[in-house]
Scaffold this motif. Structure first.
Motif, PDB file in Angstrom:
ATOM      1  N   GLU A 132       0.847  -1.194   0.000  1.00  0.00           N
ATOM      2  CA  GLU A 132       0.000   0.000   0.000  1.00  0.00           C
ATOM      3  C   GLU A 132       0.884   1.247   0.000  1.00  0.00           C
ATOM      4  OE1 GLU A 132      -3.871   0.287   2.508  1.00  0.00           O
ATOM      5  OE2 GLU A 132      -2.311   1.270   3.688  1.00  0.00           O
ATOM      6  N   ASN A 133       0.663   2.155  -0.963  1.00  0.00           N
ATOM      7  CA  ASN A 133       1.379   3.421  -0.942  1.00  0.00           C
ATOM      8  C   ASN A 133       0.385   4.566  -0.780  1.00  0.00           C
ATOM      9  OD1 ASN A 133       0.251   3.286  -3.459  1.00  0.00           O
ATOM     10  ND2 ASN A 133       2.155   3.508  -4.601  1.00  0.00           N
ATOM     11  N   TYR A 134       0.872   5.744  -0.414  1.00  0.00           N
ATOM     12  CA  TYR A 134       0.000   6.796   0.102  1.00  0.00           C
ATOM     13  C   TYR A 134       0.010   8.035  -0.775  1.00  0.00           C
ATOM     14  CZ  TYR A 134       0.170   3.557   3.876  1.00  0.00           C
ATOM     15  OH  TYR A 134       0.080   2.395   4.593  1.00  0.00           O
ATOM     16  N   THR A 135      -1.149   8.662  -0.881  1.00  0.00           N
ATOM     17  CA  THR A 135      -1.319   9.842  -1.705  1.00  0.00           C
ATOM     18  C   THR A 135      -2.087  10.904  -0.931  1.00  0.00           C
ATOM     19  OG1 THR A 135      -3.413   9.057  -2.637  1.00  0.00           O
ATOM     20  CG2 THR A 135      -1.402   8.471  -3.821  1.00  0.00           C
ATOM     21  N   LEU A 136      -1.868  12.139  -1.330  1.00  0.00           N
ATOM     22  CA  LEU A 136      -2.729  13.222  -0.890  1.00  0.00           C
ATOM     23  C   LEU A 136      -3.927  13.242  -1.831  1.00  0.00           C
ATOM     24  CD1 LEU A 136      -3.327  15.829   0.761  1.00  0.00           C
ATOM     25  CD2 LEU A 136      -2.069  17.067  -1.025  1.00  0.00           C
ATOM     26  N   VAL A 137      -5.113  13.137  -1.263  1.00  0.00           N
ATOM     27  CA  VAL A 137      -6.338  13.148  -2.066  1.00  0.00           C
ATOM     28  C   VAL A 137      -7.037  14.471  -1.813  1.00  0.00           C
ATOM     29  CG1 VAL A 137      -8.496  11.948  -2.603  1.00  0.00           C
ATOM     30  CG2 VAL A 137      -6.512  10.655  -1.805  1.00  0.00           C
TER      31      VAL A 137
ATOM     32  N   PRO B 289      -5.434  23.925  -2.452  1.00  0.00           N
ATOM     33  CA  PRO B 289      -3.979  24.014  -2.270  1.00  0.00           C
ATOM     34  C   PRO B 289      -3.289  22.685  -2.561  1.00  0.00           C
ATOM     35  CG  PRO B 289      -5.092  25.144  -0.491  1.00  0.00           C
ATOM     36  CD  PRO B 289      -6.162  24.468  -1.285  1.00  0.00           C
ATOM     37  N   LEU B 290      -2.196  22.759  -3.294  1.00  0.00           N
ATOM     38  CA  LEU B 290      -1.347  21.628  -3.677  1.00  0.00           C
ATOM     39  C   LEU B 290      -1.958  20.756  -4.771  1.00  0.00           C
ATOM     40  CD1 LEU B 290      -0.059  20.403  -0.170  1.00  0.00           C
ATOM     41  CD2 LEU B 290       0.969  22.108  -1.680  1.00  0.00           C
ATOM     42  N   ALA B 291      -3.164  21.067  -5.239  1.00  0.00           N
ATOM     43  CA  ALA B 291      -3.833  20.208  -6.217  1.00  0.00           C
ATOM     44  C   ALA B 291      -3.138  20.188  -7.566  1.00  0.00           C
ATOM     45  CB  ALA B 291      -5.290  20.653  -6.394  1.00  0.00           C
ATOM     46  N   ASP B 292      -2.342  21.203  -7.858  1.00  0.00           N
ATOM     47  CA  ASP B 292      -1.660  21.260  -9.152  1.00  0.00           C
ATOM     48  C   ASP B 292      -0.281  20.619  -9.123  1.00  0.00           C
ATOM     49  OD1 ASP B 292      -0.580  23.122  -7.455  1.00  0.00           O
ATOM     50  OD2 ASP B 292      -0.306  24.660  -8.987  1.00  0.00           O
ATOM     51  N   ARG B 293       0.084  20.007  -8.003  1.00  0.00           N
ATOM     52  CA  ARG B 293       1.426  19.435  -7.858  1.00  0.00           C
ATOM     53  C   ARG B 293       1.477  18.013  -8.423  1.00  0.00           C
ATOM     54  NH1 ARG B 293       3.887  21.814  -3.297  1.00  0.00           N
ATOM     55  NH2 ARG B 293       5.522  20.235  -3.521  1.00  0.00           N
ATOM     56  N   GLU B 294       2.666  17.605  -8.874  1.00  0.00           N
ATOM     57  CA  GLU B 294       2.880  16.233  -9.340  1.00  0.00           C
ATOM     58  C   GLU B 294       3.246  15.311  -8.174  1.00  0.00           C
ATOM     59  OE1 GLU B 294       2.246  15.043 -12.352  1.00  0.00           O
ATOM     60  OE2 GLU B 294       1.487  17.063 -12.765  1.00  0.00           O
ATOM     61  N   SER B 295       3.796  15.874  -7.118  1.00  0.00           N
ATOM     62  CA  SER B 295       4.110  15.132  -5.900  1.00  0.00           C
ATOM     63  C   SER B 295       4.164  16.125  -4.748  1.00  0.00           C
ATOM     64  CB  SER B 295       5.438  14.373  -6.019  1.00  0.00           C
ATOM     65  OG  SER B 295       6.518  15.281  -6.137  1.00  0.00           O
TER      66      SER B 295
ATOM     67  N   ARG C 171       5.408  16.507  -0.323  1.00  0.00           N
ATOM     68  CA  ARG C 171       6.194  15.937   0.765  1.00  0.00           C
ATOM     69  C   ARG C 171       5.345  15.869   2.027  1.00  0.00           C
ATOM     70  NH1 ARG C 171       9.578  19.478   2.272  1.00  0.00           N
ATOM     71  NH2 ARG C 171       8.864  21.172   0.914  1.00  0.00           N
ATOM     72  N   TRP C 172       5.669  14.921   2.904  1.00  0.00           N
ATOM     73  CA  TRP C 172       4.944  14.793   4.165  1.00  0.00           C
ATOM     74  C   TRP C 172       4.994  16.100   4.950  1.00  0.00           C
ATOM     75  CZ3 TRP C 172       1.918  10.735   5.403  1.00  0.00           C
ATOM     76  CH2 TRP C 172       2.094   9.557   4.692  1.00  0.00           C
ATOM     77  N   ALA C 173       6.107  16.809   4.840  1.00  0.00           N
ATOM     78  CA  ALA C 173       6.270  18.041   5.601  1.00  0.00           C
ATOM     79  C   ALA C 173       5.329  19.149   5.145  1.00  0.00           C
ATOM     80  CB  ALA C 173       7.715  18.523   5.489  1.00  0.00           C
ATOM     81  N   GLU C 174       4.697  18.996   3.973  1.00  0.00           N
ATOM     82  CA  GLU C 174       3.814  20.039   3.449  1.00  0.00           C
ATOM     83  C   GLU C 174       2.366  19.886   3.899  1.00  0.00           C
ATOM     84  OE1 GLU C 174       5.118  21.425  -0.777  1.00  0.00           O
ATOM     85  OE2 GLU C 174       5.490  19.262  -0.699  1.00  0.00           O
ATOM     86  N   MET C 175       2.088  18.917   4.773  1.00  0.00           N
ATOM     87  CA  MET C 175       0.710  18.631   5.171  1.00  0.00           C
ATOM     88  C   MET C 175       0.226  19.499   6.333  1.00  0.00           C
ATOM     89  SD  MET C 175      -0.009  16.199   3.076  1.00  0.00           S
ATOM     90  CE  MET C 175       1.060  15.351   1.918  1.00  0.00           C
ATOM     91  N   ALA C 176       1.111  20.248   6.933  1.00  0.00           N
ATOM     92  CA  ALA C 176       0.788  20.922   8.195  1.00  0.00           C
ATOM     93  C   ALA C 176      -0.380  21.883   8.082  1.00  0.00           C
ATOM     94  CB  ALA C 176       2.017  21.657   8.721  1.00  0.00           C
TER      95      ALA C 176
ATOM     96  N   GLY D   5       8.420  15.940  11.069  1.00  0.00           N
ATOM     97  CA  GLY D   5       8.355  17.102  11.934  1.00  0.00           C
ATOM     98  C   GLY D   5       7.040  17.842  11.890  1.00  0.00           C
ATOM     99  N   VAL D   6       5.978  17.147  11.484  1.00  0.00           N
ATOM    100  CA  VAL D   6       4.666  17.771  11.331  1.00  0.00           C
ATOM    101  C   VAL D   6       3.724  17.267  12.415  1.00  0.00           C
ATOM    102  CG1 VAL D   6       2.641  18.024   9.840  1.00  0.00           C
ATOM    103  CG2 VAL D   6       4.937  18.037   8.848  1.00  0.00           C
ATOM    104  N   SER D   7       3.033  18.168  13.065  1.00  0.00           N
ATOM    105  CA  SER D   7       1.991  17.826  14.032  1.00  0.00           C
ATOM    106  C   SER D   7       0.669  18.378  13.506  1.00  0.00           C
ATOM    107  CB  SER D   7       2.307  18.425  15.403  1.00  0.00           C
ATOM    108  OG  SER D   7       1.271  18.155  16.322  1.00  0.00           O
TER     109      SER D   7
END
Length: 298
Positions: A162-167, A173-179, A181-186, A211-213
């Motif tokens: 199982e691999n993970y995606t931002l849905v 925001p971020l919808a136009d990105r190709e990938s 990072r976990w750090a961008e979820m904050a 480093g994201v809470s």
């Protein structure tokens, strides 16, 4: 003896004479009498008695381990003799983690095509419930994560990684990105599975490593609920790619791979560790092994 051991297992699971009697389909006095007879046969006290059920004695805990083994063997013997007389038939109880529910037909459909006299019941459970219900004979097999938390004494067959995606919805925001990072979820307005789900613990772990809470704006134990909120355009979620694809939301949603690091966790079929397996479980494990060869990442 087998019937009494089965009653004893149910009593230990329910922790209440009334509920256990109802589960066994007998009157409470009959259940109490059966447990006392079992104690007399074994020569030890199994249940701490008072005005109500107060747990098992140390001897009762040990007998419970033996009871599960003996009852499991007895059920296996009965199923094997039934299969010898009538061919493979019966009912399989399967518990599945929410993120894997969408792939279950890839296992059950070809299995039932080969064995048309076998029926299924499938329930959604978290990973801890899958293992607990296996141990208590409430299910025959489960589908859960194999490599993130201890499984205990089970037989496992890997199915897919199982691999993970931002849905997220288009235009967010971020919808136009190709990938991403976990750090961008904050700063995202996230909806996630509830903390009792291993998928959520996996996500929390990767976010923490980056480093994201976060504090999700919404939590649910239903993937449909999460996807429905994402589809409104006001929420985002982190989930396996196959989940969003399976529910038909892909036209209005973007599924963006999460990298740095790219996280993968194995999902597979688990069954009680025993030899021999029941004919039904043996056939299901065989089908799962074939499926696992065809599936890699979803």
């Amino acid at each position: 003896m087998i019937d009494k051991l089965e009653f004893f297992i149910v009593l230990a699971r329910e922790g209440h004479f009334g509920r256990a009697a109802e589960e066994c389909g007998i009157a409470q006095p009959s259940l109490s009498a059966a447990i006392r007879q079992l104690e007399e046969q074994l020569g030890v006290q199994l249940v701490v008695r008072g005005s109500r059920y107060q747990g098992l004695t140390p001897e009762g805990q040990r007998v419970l381990e033996w009871a599960k083994r003996i009852v499991g063997d007895a059920r296996t013997m009965r199923e094997e003799m039934r299969a010898a007389r009538k061919g493979l038939a019966g009912h399989i109880r399967l518990a599945v983690i929410p993120t894997a529910l969408a792939m279950v037909p890839r296992l059950t459909e070809p299995f039932q095509a080969k064995h048309p006299n076998v029926t299924f019941s499938i329930v959604s459970r978290n990973s801890l419930q899958v293992l607990s219900q296996l141990d208590d004979f409430e299910i025959d097999a489960g589908i859960t994560y194999l490599d993130n938390e201890p499984l205990g004494r089970v037989t496992s067959v890997p199915l897919y990684s199982e691999n993970y995606t931002l849905v997220t919805a288009e235009g967010t925001p971020l919808a136009d990105r190709e990938s991403v990072r976990w750090a961008e979820m904050a700063d995202l307005r996230l909806c996630l599975l509830t903390p009792d789900m291993q998928n959520r613990r996996i996500i929390n772990q990767h976010l923490s490593n980056a480093g994201v809470s976060i504090t999700p704006m919404l939590e649910s134990n239903s993937m449909v609920v999460l996807l429905s909120h994402v589809a409104t355009g006001r929420w985002a979620s982190i989930m396996p790619r196959n989940v969003a694809k399976s529910f038909g939301f892909t036209q209005s949603l973007r599924m963006i791979p999460i990298v740095e690091p790219e996280a993968k966790h194995m999902v597979g079929l688990v069954a009680p560790y025993r030899e021999p397996f029941t004919p039904l479980v043996s056939a299901l494990l065989h089908e799962a092994r074939g499926l696992g060869k065809d599936m890699t990442e979803i």
